[in-house]
Write a protein that holds these residues in place. Structure first.
Motif, PDB file in Angstrom:
ATOM      1  N   GLU A  23     -36.651  27.997 -70.992  1.00 56.63           N
ATOM      2  CA  GLU A  23     -35.354  28.666 -70.982  1.00 56.63           C
ATOM      3  C   GLU A  23     -34.906  28.978 -72.405  1.00 56.63           C
ATOM      4  OE1 GLU A  23     -34.527  24.463 -71.808  1.00 56.63           O
ATOM      5  OE2 GLU A  23     -35.769  25.435 -70.334  1.00 56.63           O
ATOM      6  N   PRO A  24     -34.097  30.021 -72.552  1.00 57.35           N
ATOM      7  CA  PRO A  24     -33.588  30.334 -73.888  1.00 57.35           C
ATOM      8  C   PRO A  24     -32.686  29.212 -74.393  1.00 57.35           C
ATOM      9  CG  PRO A  24     -33.061  32.090 -72.321  1.00 57.35           C
ATOM     10  CD  PRO A  24     -33.670  30.967 -71.558  1.00 57.35           C
ATOM     11  N   ARG A  25     -32.623  29.090 -75.672  1.00 59.01           N
ATOM     12  CA  ARG A  25     -31.812  28.041 -76.286  1.00 59.01           C
ATOM     13  C   ARG A  25     -30.336  28.206 -75.981  1.00 59.01           C
ATOM     14  NH1 ARG A  25     -31.739  24.270 -79.703  1.00 59.01           N
ATOM     15  NH2 ARG A  25     -30.082  24.263 -81.227  1.00 59.01           N
ATOM     16  N   THR A  26     -29.892  29.419 -75.775  1.00 56.99           N
ATOM     17  CA  THR A  26     -28.475  29.681 -75.537  1.00 56.99           C
ATOM     18  C   THR A  26     -28.205  30.011 -74.068  1.00 56.99           C
ATOM     19  OG1 THR A  26     -28.807  31.984 -76.120  1.00 56.99           O
ATOM     20  CG2 THR A  26     -28.109  30.505 -77.883  1.00 56.99           C
ATOM     21  N   ALA A  27     -29.016  29.521 -73.145  1.00 57.37           N
ATOM     22  CA  ALA A  27     -28.858  29.838 -71.732  1.00 57.37           C
ATOM     23  C   ALA A  27     -27.498  29.361 -71.233  1.00 57.37           C
ATOM     24  CB  ALA A  27     -29.965  29.185 -70.925  1.00 57.37           C
ATOM     25  N   ARG A  28     -26.856  30.184 -70.450  1.00 58.81           N
ATOM     26  CA  ARG A  28     -25.554  29.875 -69.852  1.00 58.81           C
ATOM     27  C   ARG A  28     -25.584  30.260 -68.382  1.00 58.81           C
ATOM     28  NH1 ARG A  28     -21.895  27.292 -73.323  1.00 58.81           N
ATOM     29  NH2 ARG A  28     -22.288  28.059 -75.397  1.00 58.81           N
ATOM     30  N   THR A  29     -24.791  29.563 -67.589  1.00 59.57           N
ATOM     31  CA  THR A  29     -24.668  29.940 -66.194  1.00 59.57           C
ATOM     32  C   THR A  29     -23.568  30.982 -66.057  1.00 59.57           C
ATOM     33  OG1 THR A  29     -23.070  28.188 -65.769  1.00 59.57           O
ATOM     34  CG2 THR A  29     -25.387  27.670 -65.395  1.00 59.57           C
ATOM     35  N   ALA A  30     -23.604  31.716 -64.970  1.00 61.16           N
ATOM     36  CA  ALA A  30     -22.555  32.687 -64.682  1.00 61.16           C
ATOM     37  C   ALA A  30     -21.288  31.921 -64.321  1.00 61.16           C
ATOM     38  CB  ALA A  30     -22.983  33.601 -63.548  1.00 61.16           C
ATOM     39  N   LEU A  31     -20.212  32.183 -65.026  1.00 62.53           N
ATOM     40  CA  LEU A  31     -19.006  31.375 -64.869  1.00 62.53           C
ATOM     41  C   LEU A  31     -18.204  31.726 -63.623  1.00 62.53           C
ATOM     42  CD1 LEU A  31     -17.843  31.241 -68.583  1.00 62.53           C
ATOM     43  CD2 LEU A  31     -19.022  29.485 -67.265  1.00 62.53           C
ATOM     44  N   ARG A  32     -18.179  32.981 -63.246  1.00 64.33           N
ATOM     45  CA  ARG A  32     -17.369  33.358 -62.074  1.00 64.33           C
ATOM     46  C   ARG A  32     -17.894  32.737 -60.780  1.00 64.33           C
ATOM     47  NH1 ARG A  32     -16.819  37.696 -65.532  1.00 64.33           N
ATOM     48  NH2 ARG A  32     -14.660  38.180 -66.021  1.00 64.33           N
ATOM     49  N   PRO A  33     -19.205  32.750 -60.513  1.00 61.64           N
ATOM     50  CA  PRO A  33     -19.685  32.048 -59.311  1.00 61.64           C
ATOM     51  C   PRO A  33     -19.453  30.531 -59.386  1.00 61.64           C
ATOM     52  CG  PRO A  33     -21.321  33.628 -60.030  1.00 61.64           C
ATOM     53  CD  PRO A  33     -20.271  33.579 -61.099  1.00 61.64           C
ATOM     54  N   ARG A  34     -19.579  29.949 -60.583  1.00 64.85           N
ATOM     55  CA  ARG A  34     -19.282  28.517 -60.725  1.00 64.85           C
ATOM     56  C   ARG A  34     -17.829  28.230 -60.401  1.00 64.85           C
ATOM     57  NH1 ARG A  34     -21.191  26.062 -66.321  1.00 64.85           N
ATOM     58  NH2 ARG A  34     -19.728  24.431 -65.737  1.00 64.85           N
ATOM     59  N   ARG A  35     -16.938  29.109 -60.868  1.00 62.42           N
ATOM     60  CA  ARG A  35     -15.506  28.926 -60.574  1.00 62.42           C
ATOM     61  C   ARG A  35     -15.257  29.035 -59.074  1.00 62.42           C
ATOM     62  NH1 ARG A  35     -11.517  33.258 -62.954  1.00 62.42           N
ATOM     63  NH2 ARG A  35     -12.765  34.466 -61.502  1.00 62.42           N
ATOM     64  N   ALA A  36     -15.882  29.994 -58.425  1.00 61.48           N
ATOM     65  CA  ALA A  36     -15.697  30.170 -56.983  1.00 61.48           C
ATOM     66  C   ALA A  36     -16.204  28.955 -56.204  1.00 61.48           C
ATOM     67  CB  ALA A  36     -16.402  31.441 -56.511  1.00 61.48           C
ATOM     68  N   LEU A  37     -17.380  28.472 -56.559  1.00 60.72           N
ATOM     69  CA  LEU A  37     -17.925  27.307 -55.864  1.00 60.72           C
ATOM     70  C   LEU A  37     -17.066  26.064 -56.080  1.00 60.72           C
ATOM     71  CD1 LEU A  37     -21.736  27.765 -56.490  1.00 60.72           C
ATOM     72  CD2 LEU A  37     -20.552  27.857 -54.297  1.00 60.72           C
ATOM     73  N   ALA A  38     -16.603  25.865 -57.297  1.00 60.40           N
ATOM     74  CA  ALA A  38     -15.752  24.711 -57.582  1.00 60.40           C
ATOM     75  C   ALA A  38     -14.426  24.816 -56.834  1.00 60.40           C
ATOM     76  CB  ALA A  38     -15.513  24.580 -59.078  1.00 60.40           C
ATOM     77  N   ALA A  39     -13.865  26.017 -56.759  1.00 65.79           N
ATOM     78  CA  ALA A  39     -12.599  26.208 -56.055  1.00 65.79           C
ATOM     79  C   ALA A  39     -12.754  25.961 -54.554  1.00 65.79           C
ATOM     80  CB  ALA A  39     -12.065  27.613 -56.310  1.00 65.79           C
ATOM     81  N   VAL A  40     -13.918  26.254 -53.997  1.00 62.33           N
ATOM     82  CA  VAL A  40     -14.153  26.018 -52.575  1.00 62.33           C
ATOM     83  C   VAL A  40     -14.413  24.535 -52.307  1.00 62.33           C
ATOM     84  CG1 VAL A  40     -15.795  26.431 -50.684  1.00 62.33           C
ATOM     85  CG2 VAL A  40     -14.951  28.344 -52.061  1.00 62.33           C
ATOM     86  N   PHE A  41     -15.252  23.910 -53.122  1.00 58.37           N
ATOM     87  CA  PHE A  41     -15.686  22.552 -52.814  1.00 58.37           C
ATOM     88  C   PHE A  41     -14.751  21.451 -53.305  1.00 58.37           C
ATOM     89  CE2 PHE A  41     -19.649  24.754 -51.922  1.00 58.37           C
ATOM     90  CZ  PHE A  41     -19.956  24.167 -50.696  1.00 58.37           C
ATOM     91  N   LEU A  42     -13.864  21.728 -54.235  1.00 57.30           N
ATOM     92  CA  LEU A  42     -12.902  20.715 -54.657  1.00 57.30           C
ATOM     93  C   LEU A  42     -12.037  20.258 -53.487  1.00 57.30           C
ATOM     94  CD1 LEU A  42     -11.534  18.941 -56.760  1.00 57.30           C
ATOM     95  CD2 LEU A  42     -10.146  20.926 -57.409  1.00 57.30           C
ATOM     96  N   PRO A  43     -11.396  21.160 -52.740  1.00 60.86           N
ATOM     97  CA  PRO A  43     -10.610  20.674 -51.597  1.00 60.86           C
ATOM     98  C   PRO A  43     -11.475  20.062 -50.485  1.00 60.86           C
ATOM     99  CG  PRO A  43     -10.413  23.067 -51.814  1.00 60.86           C
ATOM    100  CD  PRO A  43     -11.207  22.589 -52.973  1.00 60.86           C
ATOM    101  N   VAL A  44     -12.696  20.570 -50.308  1.00 63.84           N
ATOM    102  CA  VAL A  44     -13.584  20.008 -49.284  1.00 63.84           C
ATOM    103  C   VAL A  44     -13.880  18.545 -49.596  1.00 63.84           C
ATOM    104  CG1 VAL A  44     -15.922  20.115 -48.309  1.00 63.84           C
ATOM    105  CG2 VAL A  44     -14.612  22.216 -48.641  1.00 63.84           C
TER     106      VAL A  44
END
Length: 105
Positions: A23-44
C-alpha cells in the motif's frame, strides 16, 4: 533492485522494514462512507448494549442464555459503540479540515 525501505521511518533497528504490504505510504480511507457506516452502527450498537443489559438484569436463575453471557454481549456492544463514536468524531473532524482524498464531483 534493493529491498531497502524508501523512507527512514519505515526502518526498524537492524535494517529491517517496518512495512510488509504494497500500500502507498499515504493511503487513506474514503471518509464519507466511513462517516455513513459509523452513523448507522453507532445507534445499533448502543441499542443492542442496552437491550442485552436489560435482558441480563431480568433473567431468572438457571434460564438460558445465562446472565453472564448476556452481560458479556452488552459489554461487547458498548465497547463497539464507543469505538464507533470515536471513529465518527475523528472522521467528522478530518472532513471539516478538508482531508477527504476524493472530493465530491
Amino acid at each position: 533492485m534493493s529491498a531497502q525501505p524508501s523512507h527512514p521511518s519505515d526502518r526498524r533497528p537492524g535494517g529491517r522494514s517496518g512495512r510488509s504490504g504494497t500500500e502507498p505510504r499515504t493511503a487513506r480511507t474514503a471518509l464519507r462512507p466511513r462517516r455513513a457506516l459509523a452513523a448507522v452502527f453507532l445507534p445499533v450498537f448502543a441499542v443492542a448494549a442496552v437491550l442485552f443489559a436489560v435482558w441480563a438484569a431480568h433473567r431468572d436463575a438457571g434460564a438460558r442464555p445465562d446472565a453472564t453471557v448476556l452481560t458479556g454481549l452488552a459489554v461487547g456492544c458498548a465497547v463497539l459503540a464507543l469505538v464507533t463514536a470515536v471513529d465518527l468524531v475523528v472522521v467528522v473532524r478530518r472532513l471539516r479540515r478538508g482531508e477527504d482524498p476524493r472530493p465530491r464531483a
